[in-house]
Structures are given as C-alpha cells and as structure tokens.
Design a protein around this motif. Sequence first.
Motif, PDB file in Angstrom:
ATOM      1  N   THR A 151       7.445   8.774  -0.696  1.00  0.00           N
ATOM      2  CA  THR A 151       7.234   8.161   0.612  1.00  0.00           C
ATOM      3  C   THR A 151       7.109   6.648   0.461  1.00  0.00           C
ATOM      4  O   THR A 151       6.285   6.161  -0.303  1.00  0.00           O
ATOM      5  CB  THR A 151       5.941   8.701   1.256  1.00  0.00           C
ATOM      6  OG1 THR A 151       6.021  10.126   1.295  1.00  0.00           O
ATOM      7  CG2 THR A 151       5.763   8.166   2.650  1.00  0.00           C
ATOM      8  N   GLU A 175       2.418  13.506  -4.453  1.00  0.00           N
ATOM      9  CA  GLU A 175       3.525  12.658  -4.909  1.00  0.00           C
ATOM     10  C   GLU A 175       3.079  11.777  -6.068  1.00  0.00           C
ATOM     11  O   GLU A 175       3.769  11.649  -7.079  1.00  0.00           O
ATOM     12  CB  GLU A 175       3.987  11.732  -3.768  1.00  0.00           C
ATOM     13  CG  GLU A 175       4.883  12.383  -2.746  1.00  0.00           C
ATOM     14  CD  GLU A 175       5.367  11.369  -1.703  1.00  0.00           C
ATOM     15  OE1 GLU A 175       5.217  10.150  -1.919  1.00  0.00           O
ATOM     16  OE2 GLU A 175       5.873  11.810  -0.655  1.00  0.00           O
ATOM     17  N   GLN A 176       1.898  11.165  -5.899  1.00  0.00           N
ATOM     18  CA  GLN A 176       1.459  10.219  -6.916  1.00  0.00           C
ATOM     19  C   GLN A 176       1.061  10.930  -8.205  1.00  0.00           C
ATOM     20  O   GLN A 176       1.270  10.392  -9.293  1.00  0.00           O
ATOM     21  CB  GLN A 176       0.317   9.364  -6.367  1.00  0.00           C
ATOM     22  CG  GLN A 176       0.778   8.606  -5.127  1.00  0.00           C
ATOM     23  CD  GLN A 176       0.091   7.267  -4.937  1.00  0.00           C
ATOM     24  OE1 GLN A 176      -1.011   7.055  -5.417  1.00  0.00           O
ATOM     25  NE2 GLN A 176       0.744   6.366  -4.228  1.00  0.00           N
ATOM     26  N   TYR A 219       5.415   1.179  -3.594  1.00  0.00           N
ATOM     27  CA  TYR A 219       5.019   2.586  -3.522  1.00  0.00           C
ATOM     28  C   TYR A 219       3.562   2.744  -3.959  1.00  0.00           C
ATOM     29  O   TYR A 219       3.166   3.803  -4.439  1.00  0.00           O
ATOM     30  CB  TYR A 219       5.918   3.458  -4.396  1.00  0.00           C
ATOM     31  CG  TYR A 219       7.313   3.681  -3.834  1.00  0.00           C
ATOM     32  CD1 TYR A 219       7.551   4.670  -2.874  1.00  0.00           C
ATOM     33  CD2 TYR A 219       8.386   2.911  -4.254  1.00  0.00           C
ATOM     34  CE1 TYR A 219       8.820   4.881  -2.371  1.00  0.00           C
ATOM     35  CE2 TYR A 219       9.662   3.107  -3.747  1.00  0.00           C
ATOM     36  CZ  TYR A 219       9.868   4.102  -2.805  1.00  0.00           C
ATOM     37  OH  TYR A 219      11.124   4.309  -2.294  1.00  0.00           O
ATOM     38  N   LEU A 253       6.012   2.947   1.166  1.00  0.00           N
ATOM     39  CA  LEU A 253       4.735   2.481   1.708  1.00  0.00           C
ATOM     40  C   LEU A 253       4.775   1.025   2.165  1.00  0.00           C
ATOM     41  O   LEU A 253       3.741   0.425   2.431  1.00  0.00           O
ATOM     42  CB  LEU A 253       3.620   2.696   0.675  1.00  0.00           C
ATOM     43  CG  LEU A 253       3.389   4.175   0.323  1.00  0.00           C
ATOM     44  CD1 LEU A 253       2.331   4.318  -0.750  1.00  0.00           C
ATOM     45  CD2 LEU A 253       2.999   4.980   1.560  1.00  0.00           C
ATOM     46  N   ASN A 297      -0.296  14.814   0.980  1.00  0.00           N
ATOM     47  CA  ASN A 297       1.086  14.735   0.544  1.00  0.00           C
ATOM     48  C   ASN A 297       1.260  13.600  -0.465  1.00  0.00           C
ATOM     49  O   ASN A 297       1.877  13.757  -1.511  1.00  0.00           O
ATOM     50  CB  ASN A 297       1.967  14.501   1.773  1.00  0.00           C
ATOM     51  CG  ASN A 297       3.437  14.545   1.447  1.00  0.00           C
ATOM     52  OD1 ASN A 297       3.951  15.578   1.054  1.00  0.00           O
ATOM     53  ND2 ASN A 297       4.105  13.424   1.576  1.00  0.00           N
ATOM     54  N   LEU A 298       0.686  12.462  -0.125  1.00  0.00           N
ATOM     55  CA  LEU A 298       0.805  11.295  -0.983  1.00  0.00           C
ATOM     56  C   LEU A 298       0.104  11.528  -2.319  1.00  0.00           C
ATOM     57  O   LEU A 298       0.597  11.120  -3.371  1.00  0.00           O
ATOM     58  CB  LEU A 298       0.194  10.089  -0.275  1.00  0.00           C
ATOM     59  CG  LEU A 298       0.637   8.743  -0.813  1.00  0.00           C
ATOM     60  CD1 LEU A 298       2.093   8.529  -0.480  1.00  0.00           C
ATOM     61  CD2 LEU A 298      -0.203   7.636  -0.227  1.00  0.00           C
ATOM     62  N   PHE A 350      -3.215   6.304  -2.051  1.00  0.00           N
ATOM     63  CA  PHE A 350      -2.985   5.328  -1.000  1.00  0.00           C
ATOM     64  C   PHE A 350      -4.170   5.395  -0.063  1.00  0.00           C
ATOM     65  O   PHE A 350      -4.155   6.050   0.953  1.00  0.00           O
ATOM     66  CB  PHE A 350      -1.701   5.692  -0.272  1.00  0.00           C
ATOM     67  CG  PHE A 350      -1.295   4.697   0.770  1.00  0.00           C
ATOM     68  CD1 PHE A 350      -0.946   3.412   0.398  1.00  0.00           C
ATOM     69  CD2 PHE A 350      -1.237   5.060   2.090  1.00  0.00           C
ATOM     70  CE1 PHE A 350      -0.541   2.516   1.349  1.00  0.00           C
ATOM     71  CE2 PHE A 350      -0.829   4.149   3.032  1.00  0.00           C
ATOM     72  CZ  PHE A 350      -0.485   2.878   2.672  1.00  0.00           C
ATOM     73  N   THR A 376      -0.711   7.441   8.827  1.00  0.00           N
ATOM     74  CA  THR A 376      -1.115   7.250   7.430  1.00  0.00           C
ATOM     75  C   THR A 376      -2.581   7.616   7.206  1.00  0.00           C
ATOM     76  O   THR A 376      -2.984   7.866   6.071  1.00  0.00           O
ATOM     77  CB  THR A 376      -0.908   5.789   6.964  1.00  0.00           C
ATOM     78  OG1 THR A 376      -1.557   4.921   7.884  1.00  0.00           O
ATOM     79  CG2 THR A 376       0.550   5.454   6.889  1.00  0.00           C
TER      80      THR A 376
END
Lengths: 627, 493
Positions: free
Chosen positions: A269, A404-405, A516, A271, A400-401, B20, A392
């Motif tokens: 995703t 991913e990370q 990202y 950013l 989800n993030l 994030f 966000t």
Amino acid sequence: MAAHLSSGRVNLTALREAGRRELREFLDKCAGSKAIVWDEYLTGPFGLIAQYSLLKVSAAGSGAGGRAPALPCSADGRASTQEHEVEKMFTLKPGRLPPADVKNIIFFVRPKLELMDIITDNVLREDRGRSPQRDFHILFVPRRSLLCEQWLKEQGVLGSFIHREQYSLDLIPFDGDLLSMESESAFKECYLESDQTCLYHAAKGLMTLQALYGTIPQIFGKGDCARHVANMMIRMKREFPGSQNSIFPVFDTLLLLDRNVDLLTPLATQLTYEGLIDEIYGIQNTYVKLPPEKFAPKKQGEGGKDLPTEPKKLQLNSAEELYAEIRDKNFNAVGSVLSKKAKIISAAFEERHHAKTVGEIKQFVSQLPHMQAARSSLANHTSIAELIKDITTSEDFFDNLTVEQEFMSGIDTDKVNNYIEDCIAQKHPLIKILRLVCLQSVCNSGLKQKVLDHYKREILQTYGYEHILTLNNLEKAGLLKPQTGGRNNYPTIRKTLRLWMDDVNEQNPNDISYVYSGYAPLSVRLAQLLARPGWRSIEEVLKMLPGPHFEERQQLPTGLQKKRQHGENRVTLVFFLGGVTYAEIAALRFLSQMEDGGTEYIIATTKLINGTTWMKSLMEKLEPAPF
Amino acid sequence: MSRVRADEEEYWHSSKFRAFTFDDEDDELSQLKESKRAVNSLRDIVDDDDDDLERVSWSGEPVGSISWSIKETASGSTSSLDGRDSSLQKGSSSYAALPKQASSYSLSSLFKGRNKLSSFQSLSDALTDTGVKNYAPELRRSKAEYKDYSSDWSPKDTVRRMQRGKVCSLERFRSLQDKLVLLDEAVAGHDGNVITAVLIFLKRTLRREILFRELEVRQVALCHLIHFLRETGEQKFLLDLLRWGYCFFPLSLQLSQYREHLNIQDVEKRREFLKGCIGLPFSAEDTSHIQDHYTLLERQIIIEANDRHLEMAGQSELFRKYPRKASILNMPLVTTLFYSCFYHYTEAEGMFSSPTNLKKTFKIPDKQFVLTALAARAKLRAWGDVDALLTTKNWLGYTKKKAPIGFHRVVEILQRNNAPVQVLQEYVRLVEDVDTRLNLATKYKCHDVVIETYWDLKDRIQLTAYKCKVERGSAEEEKINSILKNMVRNAYS
C-alpha cells in the motif's frame, strides 16, 4: 494551461506541441465542418494533449462561456474564423448517429474489434437520403490495424471511409517529469500473452522522444522486455538512417526496467499523499473523483439543503502549487504542511487591516486572486486529507498494513497468515486477498507448496472455482509460485539493496523508504544504485532478479558530445515497462531533489498503476462480453 | 476483528519494526482541524466567487475539456434520436447503407441477410472456414491490382512495410518455407498487428495440421493466434486448436480450454463441458479443482431443481418465510454450504443437499464449516443449533464447548445477527483471553460476565467503577454490592 509541463528539467511542452500539430494536420485533411465521435476511453488521454477549443475555433474564450452552441453554418463562417471547424462531439455508441449539420463525421477510436462493430452500426444506419451527405473518416489511436480494417471490409463499410489514418499517441505528457502510454493491459500482454506489441509502441515512443530531444547516448536495462525494447530502438535507428538528428541531447541516460524485476512494490500500500489518493479513489488521467459530502459549498445559508450528489472531480498536477508541494510527502507529514499553509494564508488576509494608504490597499487587492486560489486549493486538500485520514485510521487499514510490513521485513513469510485467513473467511474483496498472498509469495521467493495449496483452496472454495484462471495468471506472472529448490533469496536481496529501513523519517526523509514508511521500492533502489556507485557493485543481486541486465551506447556525432558544466546534474529517463506507482514516482522525485544527488529523473511508463488496478488487469474477466 | 490487541501492542513496541502508526494522533488531527478552521473563517473574509478561480464546473470537468464538450454539444441533439429511428424500415436502411465501393464479398454478405446487430454470433459464423476466405480479401486480390509494386519484397521488407501501415500482397509467399520465414520475420518485429495479419494469411492458406505443427515450435505466434481466435469469437477453430495442441502447450496455455466454460450460458451444457475438461492433462492440483468445480455444479443443478419445486409448491414453511433471493447455480462452494445450512440443515448425510454431505465431498475444513454453519443458523436465530454445533462429547459422555474458530469470533457472528444477551453472554464467558473477554462483555453489555471476571481478578476498583454502568436497583447492582462486601470481609479476615 500547460505551464506545468515546462517547469521541469526537460521541457515536455514540445512533445505536447508535436502531438497537437499532428492532430491539427489530420483535421485539416477533412475539409469542412466536422463532428467527432469519441471512443470514450480516449477522451481522458486526449484531454491531456488538446482541449476542445483547439479542435473547434481559433478564437479565444469560445469554450469558457459555459455553453458550446452550434456554430453558424460554415457557409458564411469560412475557414479563417473556424480553424478546424469541429462543431460537435459525441460518444461512440451503437445506433444512429445524432443529427448534426456537418460535412464530416470523424471516429476517434482504439483499434478494437468491438468498437468496429459499433462504427459499422453507426454507418449502416446513416440516412443516405439526407443532403448534403456526410463523409466518414477514422482516426485510429495509437495506430491503424489491418485486422480492424479487414473487419470493416467484411462488414461492407470500409469503403465508406474517406480518410483512414493513425494518430500515434505513444507517450502522453502527464506532468513536467512524467510520461505515460496509458496502455492498460501492457503488463498482461507482455508477461502472460507473449504479445509484445506494446513494447514496439514503447520503442516507437522513445524514437519520437529522441527525435525531439536528441539521441540518448547511454542505455541501461534490466529484464527481458527491457532487452527487447533496446534491441528494437537500435534496429529502428539502423533502419532509418535519416533519423540521425543534430539535436543536442537532453537526456544523458535511459534506464529501461521491467516491472517483473520488481513485483513487490506495487503490491504494497502506497503511503504518500498522492499514492493514497490513488489507492483509495483512483486517479485517472490526472483526475480524481471524490465523494461530494466534504466539498459541499458552505455558503451563507448553511443548513445543507441541497447536498451535491455527483462526485467532485478534481485535476491533480503540479500546476497547483500546494499539491506540488505535498503530493510526494508521506501522508503523516501532510497535516503539518496544511496547517502551516493555513496560518500563512490567514496572516496574508489579516494584512488588510494594516493596509492604510491607498497604495497599500491597492497592493493587497492585486494579490487577492492569488490568495483566493491558494485558499481554495487549501480547502480542497484539507478535505481530501480528512477523507483519507478516516480510512488510514481504521482498524482494518492498520491490520492490513501491519501484515504487509511484516512480510516486507521478512517476518513469518513461510506460514499461513492468520489475518489473510480471517479476511477470506469474512469474504473481503478478492483483490485485497490476492495482493496480500502475492506479497507474501514475493517476499519469500515463492511459498511452500503446502502453504500455497492451502491459500489456493481457501480462495477457490470461497470465491468460486473459476478463479483458478486468475490464480494461474498470477503464477504465470511470477507473483504467486511455489518455492523452488527451497531457497529464499529475498533476505539477501533485501539486505544488499537495503529495502527495509528501520529508522525511517516520515517528516523529513533522508531515504526513499519514506514512501512506504520503511520499505524502499526495489525498482527505485536499482535506479539509485545505477547512478552511484554503478551496478557493478550489485552484480550478485542483479543475477537473482529475473532477466538480463545490459548496457548499450549510441554513438553521437562529435559536435553533439556533451561537455558537462561543473555541478550540472545528469538527466536520466527511467522507463517502467509494465507500469509504475505514484509512490515510486515520489521516490524518484525525492532523489532528483537531493542536494548532492547529481541526477534528475524523468519518468516514463506504459501505465500508471496501483496494486488494485494491476491485480484487476491480471484477473480473468469472468463475465462474458455483453453482446 | 478483535485480535489480541495487547500482544500486538507489545510486539510493536518491543520490535524494531515500525507500523504506520499515528502516534501523534491528536496533534495530527488538530492540525487538520486547524487548517479547516482557517479555511472556513477565510470564507467570511473573502466574498466567495469560486467560479473565477477554479474554472471547473461542479462535476469537476474543467470548462472546455473534451469530455465536457461532448456532453455540451451532444445535449441538444440526443432527444430527437429515438423518434426518428423507428420510422426507418429495416430493409430500406440496409439498402441505403450500401457502401460506395463495396467489394463483392461484402455485398454478398449483405444479402446473406445477416443481422448486423447481433454482431458476435453472426460474425463468428462468417469466420468459420468458408468465411475465412472473405476475411482477408486484401490479401487475395488478383496480382494485377498490385502491378505498381509487384517487385519482390523480401519477407523482411514486407514485414517492415506492413509495420508502417502499407498494404502488401502476401500471396507471393507460396512455399511453406517462404511462409514460415515471413512468420518468423513478423514475430521478430514484435508488432502484434503484423503478426496477426500474417497468421490470418497462414490460417487461410495452410492445412490445419501443418499450421498447428509449425506453431508448436513458435509459441509467440501461437499465443497471438489464440488471442485472435478468442477476440473474433471463432470458438470452433479455437477448440480444435486447443484439443489438438494441449500436449505441447506451455503451462501457460493449459487452462485455456477450461476457460471456455465461461462462455457457455446454459448450465447443463456447461456441466457437460466441465466434465469433458476433467480428462485433460492438467497438473494434478488443477485437475482436482476442476473435478470439484464439476461436482459442485452437478450438485447445484440437483438442488436448484428440487428447491425451485419446493418453493413453487409453497408447502415448505422455510421457503415461504425466507424466499430465496437468487438461484444457487454457479455460486461458490462456501456460499452453497451456507445455503445448505440455511435451508437443508437437518437433512441426513445421504442427501446431496445436506451440509454434512457437502463437507465430506469437498473436504471442507472444520473451521470453515463451523464458521459458515454458525452464520446460517444464527441468521435463522436457531440458538439451539448454535449450541449443538459448538458442543462436543468425549468418550466418557461428558460434554464440552469447543470452537475451532475461537469464541471471540463466535460472539462476533452472533452479535451481528442480533442474538439476545442471554445467548451472547454464554459464549462471551468462554472467551479465553481475559482482556478480550472483558472488552466484548463491556461492549455487548453482558454485565454478569464483567462482574464475574472482575471478581475472579479481585479487582475492587474496577468493580466499583462498573457499578455506574448497570441499572439502579437491578439484580446486577445487588450482585456487585454483595461481592464488594464479601471482598471487604475477606480482606479483613
């Protein structure tokens, strides 16, 4: 109107101008008044080349009035006032063409068979009894196709067209440093269907670019498609010796990159501000459509009587000062810029209280238009930022993030992931699932057979067996695969290319990984390392990535060889074959702006993509064609 | 999706990896608010006159853009369209449409009386063998017409000319050898337009077996041909090619034939077609999926026929109370399972439509099964079934509650279906993680569970605080009071 195209290091207005000239020349071939029938897909890209006013008349301001009335008949108008005499524009659809009192009907279409059927229908239903009769023409974009013309012939209408021409809209200028071919299916065609036509167009587009901006002396590349394009360029140059031009080269280097060298980046995703707008709302031909609620004009009455229901459409490019400043920032750094801007503008408006003399007042008033523009721009972006923030900050975005990370930093990539399983059980959109599973596969150099089988079964049972075709496509593209030889190369690649940075600074970045929030896009890292210290330092890793890497030189006539001024930056054109994301563009812009960077980048691509649009292009269309 | 937050939090803080996050949440938000406030306050100062500034109409199209002007210039003329259309008779319109320089092919095709509108069917008719000749007329015009450039272009030059959009006669390439050189030259040019044109020529002038054989070693050309056939809807030729060639096809093309089922609308025919696919040499894995696909569709056809009948007869209360929203045909397996748990839950395993039968046939994992059955039974508010589903008996006959998906998920699903608190709290109580349990119990007002949990934790402070959340004078309040009293007594004893 196109000032933003000339703001960069390379003046792309010239390319746009070349496109406009070609268009005018074609229009002038069809004498008399005209109506254009548009393949709707083309209006977006064409809008970046020419506005209606160019097509219609030379007189200024004719389009700004809000209405475009039928112009007086050309009998008395004559060509002097109506340069190109395009009086009507329609969207291509089956049935009878709308009545229009014009001499010529021109179809602007992509060479697609289903469009030929519609044109055939249009032509066959034309009332031949009418007088004067209307002439038909076809303009194929980006090129004529033998197949289509034979199709029309088979239908018995080919003879009805007086002019059949092509308009090679290969590379469309999107911004001062960005060109795109807007060829949606380029990746799929190249990697799944072995159809390299779009590479041929890319090579042609590069030839056009060299004709305008000089021969590019150095070509680097990585990947099979890159190799093909370079070969075609070299061959085309050999075959048209006349193309040797005497223009001083603007570009120092061309870097051709296959998308399949870096399959990872588009899956994550994005950013950055622009990247998130694209992920959430989708940017098309620089336009974005947003939910209207936040943009309701709050005038005196308030009360919210008639809330607009149509989506709000905004153009996004660097012509807008504020957008140019924030587009490439990490979203976490956007809020502070907006609030700073707000203070500055407030202060500027406060000035009016201090304006005492007539001169001061006059000066204030003269600045008003600029201030108002800045204020409305700020209002828009504040609203957009709020919309994005709602998403966000949601739990699901965070989860989800997180996954991913984890994958990108190499954690738990070799077993079935709980979150993905949960998402499947709750029937989240299939594209989201596929993005995550592919990401895991790429970050593990393929999944263990057991894990892969498990995901596949869950997906097929939940979303339908026919998706086996989509899964198959993803396997073909290398996005989803079983690990072979039990070796996982990703950790080596990650460490050597420093793809994961722990100490990322989102507010004042010092590395491309900010786009990202930790992951540095592999493709851009390759570009960065090519500029300094050169690819020789990463030979080992390059060998792990698919396809050959190579270097070619194109001879320049002696007079044109560049003598670099001290401190002058090199200009590199990076061409992404198969698509590029906004976050990658942001990362390259970041490199361009680095003080000691030494290289400025111009970006070209077959299509601007994000993970969702990319996945969509790889999915099998499951509904049969609607006819 | 309440995951174990605490663990996660700890993970993020302890690990070096960064999410994030919006650590400065308030600050960030307030910044946005601030800029918004500033923007709004400015509105008062400046007389709003956006139109001058943005040059964008409300829909956002800049005035004067192409799509904007299409709308504008077209708007005046569309209304009169339909009326006129009907006045034209079919015959006269096609007569009127005779093109000026129509070739004999197109003339004849006009008189064949094909319906021009239903394009695909009729076009593919035209393309089956007899039509092919007509298809590339340009390529078979008599030599005389090409006198002006009859000089012999080499295959290379021919390809190059075609790339530039010039017309070329391919007729002079007579021998197989020549034709293949031409094809290879086209493939080397990477221009799909030309490759396809050459393939059309070869397809017309070569015998199938020879064409297929030569394509076997020319995969790029093969892909183009398949793409072309698919695009032009030439199903028969395509299927012949696929059937003939699957053994040498690269992996990438193996599923091509299976894909064709999507073009078959009729379910019976689709089923037959899928059955035919099972025998093809796909990878073992793909074969088993395709076999499942076939079995599923076969089931669905049986269930659909049966249930439609039931519904029409109107004798089943279930169908009357909850009429089916759509047919079950072509739905995914999990959807089918849900359907069967909804309408056929109690059926014996021998019935095709029973959930247990589906579970066995398709080897549906326990987790998936419980999840789906739970959702279906909860939707019907059949709490007894829910209870039974989660109860297991061991060999001694003791019963125990077990949920392969975790009880927090059970609670979530039940809550989504508006389960009463009494039902809900029974499962909240079973959530193992204390924090999650407290969280869920507080959220869904399962007071008893909250109180009991704090009691177990001996957390006086929280318990006292919770008193204000329950109703005055309710049984819950009394319970809290008595517990608190007990706790005090215990503390002093």
